[in-house]
Motif scaffolding. Structure first.
Motif, PDB file in Angstrom:
ATOM      1  N   UNK A 347       0.830  -1.277   0.190  1.00 43.42           N
ATOM      2  CA  UNK A 347      -0.125   0.449   0.361  1.00 43.42           C
ATOM      3  C   UNK A 347       0.845   1.281  -0.047  1.00 43.42           C
ATOM      4  N   UNK A 348       1.743   1.440   0.514  1.00 49.53           N
ATOM      5  CA  UNK A 348       2.810   3.114   0.796  1.00 49.53           C
ATOM      6  C   UNK A 348       3.329   2.723  -0.620  1.00 49.53           C
ATOM      7  N   UNK A 349       3.635   1.788  -1.085  1.00 47.30           N
ATOM      8  CA  UNK A 349       4.410   1.433  -2.509  1.00 47.30           C
ATOM      9  C   UNK A 349       3.295   2.405  -3.693  1.00 47.30           C
ATOM     10  N   UNK A 350       2.236   2.016  -3.548  1.00 44.75           N
ATOM     11  CA  UNK A 350       0.945   2.027  -4.285  1.00 44.75           C
ATOM     12  C   UNK A 350       1.042   3.655  -4.052  1.00 44.75           C
ATOM     13  N   UNK A 351       1.189   4.106  -2.906  1.00 44.40           N
ATOM     14  CA  UNK A 351       1.048   5.612  -2.450  1.00 44.40           C
ATOM     15  C   UNK A 351       1.753   6.241  -3.070  1.00 44.40           C
ATOM     16  N   UNK A 352       3.638   5.915  -2.860  1.00 45.80           N
ATOM     17  CA  UNK A 352       4.254   7.095  -3.556  1.00 45.80           C
ATOM     18  C   UNK A 352       4.246   6.729  -4.800  1.00 45.80           C
ATOM     19  N   UNK A 353       4.292   5.287  -5.534  1.00 42.38           N
ATOM     20  CA  UNK A 353       3.809   4.957  -7.357  1.00 42.38           C
ATOM     21  C   UNK A 353       2.439   6.498  -7.237  1.00 42.38           C
ATOM     22  N   UNK A 355       1.808   9.559  -5.661  1.00 42.77           N
ATOM     23  CA  UNK A 355       2.729  10.259  -5.672  1.00 42.77           C
ATOM     24  C   UNK A 355       3.903  10.462  -7.104  1.00 42.77           C
ATOM     25  N   UNK A 356       4.226   9.633  -6.883  1.00 41.69           N
ATOM     26  CA  UNK A 356       5.161   9.606  -8.299  1.00 41.69           C
ATOM     27  C   UNK A 356       4.190  10.326  -9.534  1.00 41.69           C
ATOM     28  N   UNK A 357       3.076   9.341  -9.741  1.00 39.65           N
ATOM     29  CA  UNK A 357       2.731   9.807 -11.399  1.00 39.65           C
ATOM     30  C   UNK A 357       2.112  10.855 -10.932  1.00 39.65           C
ATOM     31  N   UNK A 358       1.425  11.262  -9.745  1.00 37.24           N
ATOM     32  CA  UNK A 358       0.729  12.591 -10.292  1.00 37.24           C
ATOM     33  C   UNK A 358       1.914  13.434 -10.346  1.00 37.24           C
ATOM     34  N   UNK A 359       2.953  13.445  -9.765  1.00 33.69           N
ATOM     35  CA  UNK A 359       3.524  14.863  -9.433  1.00 33.69           C
ATOM     36  C   UNK A 359       4.284  14.378 -11.046  1.00 33.69           C
ATOM     37  N   UNK A 360       4.384  13.422 -11.296  1.00 39.26           N
ATOM     38  CA  UNK A 360       4.832  13.766 -13.288  1.00 39.26           C
ATOM     39  C   UNK A 360       3.738  14.157 -14.148  1.00 39.26           C
TER      40      UNK A 360
END
Length: 511
Positions: A347-353, A355-360
């Motif tokens: 779940x933490x990895x998915x949240x980080x992913x 966030x990264x996708x949103x930033x990208x």
């Protein structure tokens, strides 16, 4: 001779065909797979169904038959005491199976479509006369059969067969497991009053599954109201404060399921648990040494007894198995912790992913917006440069086509005094028939005309409509001479006039 899987159903007996039909209705297996399964279970439907759902373990029937045919061991040699202590006493090959606890059966309730439903009240009343007539006829034929033994055998056999058929004399209606449990609880409270026993409100199979899932002890209580010791056992032992506290204690992990043997499910449970005396109590729990999901009967308590002895037996049976349940529970908790930890990490990895996708995504949108803005600015600059180029070309073309100023001796002329934006005042003569647009064009191209920068070969720009960024007005009174109004200078202004050149760029910016 044992039949193969392709045995013809017509070769089976009526009992075997009935057993096959009941087994297939519950398990939904095909004939080719169901017949060998029933053959390995000695055509016992309950054993076959239990093997199907709990897994086919060792063949208990074959082991029992083999145990009956085991020859007595012959003394091939004599051992002294030292050898006996070193090697140990010889054990029977079936000692391991004898020490193994009995597997807890899984009782499959009777399908709802096989439950005998009572007819509606109206139909029951209509069939009452036929029932009375049938009973009278049956009694009469029985009397004649008793008085005249030489009556045809076929008549007597029919009567005897009819009398030998089992019927439900208790009048209890067959219900679903959950409804039967609710009825048992209601009848128990009506008979013995309110209590604190936590009866499980569901079927035996559901209680067994719950005990397997939560790794708890399943306490199966079977009573027979027709038994003489049932009432005293319930009032003095089961409903005692000590027994209720023991069962309700959360640390004991007990699930209590009770049933009346007059009900179909409870009767099947009593048969499967080899109940020989009432009241009957069985303790069922998970046995990890037998299988990963196996449930076994770890003890039986039959017959009436005082509350202290009853609790002591239950506590003794449960304490001998509590360590195994605790170990299994710890292993399951460890697995659950690892699973939860892995899920949290995922779940933490998915949240980080995310966030990264949103930033990208935001970065790409900003880059796209900046590129779009730059492209638009470039297009606007190019359009403005093109417009300025066409405006300059138009001014050169229009300056070349401005009507020359008439001489002072010419007649039919108009004298116009213009105050330019740079505070310069000029006076020029125009032909009276010249249009008002000619006056505007002179003002627009005055700097070219004044300096004599008139080109002789200037061409009119294509796809361009010139717009004047000023207007000509007169004061006292104020009159605006718009170029869109048309007309000649003489008609609009007169023989002479003083006009002011007002810029309209400031007005457009204010708007």
């Amino acid at each position: 001779m044992v039949a193969t899987s392709d045995t013809d159903i017509a070769q089976l007996s009526e009992e075997q065909q009935l057993a096959l039909q009941q087994y297939m209705s519950v398990t939904d297996q095909d004939v080719q797979a169901a017949i060998p399964f029933l053959q390995r279970s000695q055509w016992n439907v309950e054993i076959a169904i239990a093997k199907f759902f709990d897994g086919e373990g060792p063949d208990l029937v074959a082991e029992a038959l083999a145990a009956q045919n085991v020859p007595l061991p012959r003394a091939t040699r004599q051992e002294n005491l030292q050898q006996s202590l070193v090697h140990g006493s010889p054990r029977s090959p079936n000692s391991r199976s004898q020490n193994r606890p009995d597997a807890a059966p899984r009782i499959i309730p009777q399908p709802e479509d096989q439950i005998v439903q009572r007819p509606p009240l109206i139909l029951a009343l209509l069939f009452v006369p036929f029932g009375l007539l049938y009973k009278i006829l049956t009694k009469s034929l029985g009397l004649f059969s008793f008085l005249f033994p030489f009556l045809p055998r076929i008549l007597r056999s029919n009567i005897s067969n009819g009398n030998a058929r089992r019927s439900n004399t208790t009048g209890r209606r067959s219900l679903k497991p959950r409804d039967a449990a609710a009825r048992f609880k209601r009848e128990f409270e009506e008979e013995y009053g309110t209590h604190t026993l936590p009866f499980y409100e569901g079927g035996y199979a559901q209680a067994l599954d719950l005990a397997k899932k939560d790794l708890k002890f399943l306490l199966v209580l079977l009573i027979s109201p027709e038994h003489d010791d049932t009432s005293s056992f319930i009032r003095d032992t089961l409903l005692s404060q000590d027994t209720a506290s023991f069962i309700n204690n959360p640390s004991n992990d007990v699930i209590l399921w009770a049933g009346d043997v007059r009900d179909s499910e409870a009767y099947q449970v009593s048969t499967a648990l080899t109940c020989t005396k009432f009241p009957f109590t069985a303790i069922i729990a998970h046995t990890p040494q037998t299988g990963a999901t196996s449930m076994s009967i770890i003890g039986r308590v039959a017959g009436p007894m005082p509350a202290d002895a009853y609790i002591a037996k239950l506590r003794s049976l449960m304490s001998s198995h509590s360590e195994q349940l605790a170990t299994a529970r710890s292993a399951r908790n460890a697995q659950q912790f690892e699973r939860s930890l892995r899920e949290e990490q995922d779940s933490a990895y998915e949240r980080s992913l995310r966030v990264d996708r949103e930033r990208t995504r935001i970065k790409k949108e900003e880059e796209a917006a900046a590129a779009e803005k730059q492209r638009k600015e470039k297009e606007d600059a190019e359009a403005a440069a093109n417009l300025a180029e066409k405006r300059s070309q138009w001014r050169r073309w229009r300056a070349m086509n401005i009507t020359p100023e008439p001489s002072p001796e010419s007649k039919n002329i108009v004298r116009i005094a213009l105050k330019m934006p740079g505070a310069a005042r000029i006076t020029r003569r125009f032909p009276a028939e010249a249009s008002i647009e000619e006056l505007y064009a002179f003002v627009e191209c005055y700097d070219l005309v004044k300096d004599g920068q008139i080109e002789k070969q200037a061409a009119k720009p294509e796809d361009y409509e010139h717009k004047f960024d000023f207007r000509l007005v007169s004061t006292l009174p104020r009159v605006v001479y718009e170029v869109q109004g048309g007309g000649t200078i003489a008609d609009r202004v007169g023989k002479s006039g003083n006009l002011i050149v007002e810029s309209i760029k400031g007005d457009e910016n204010d708007e």
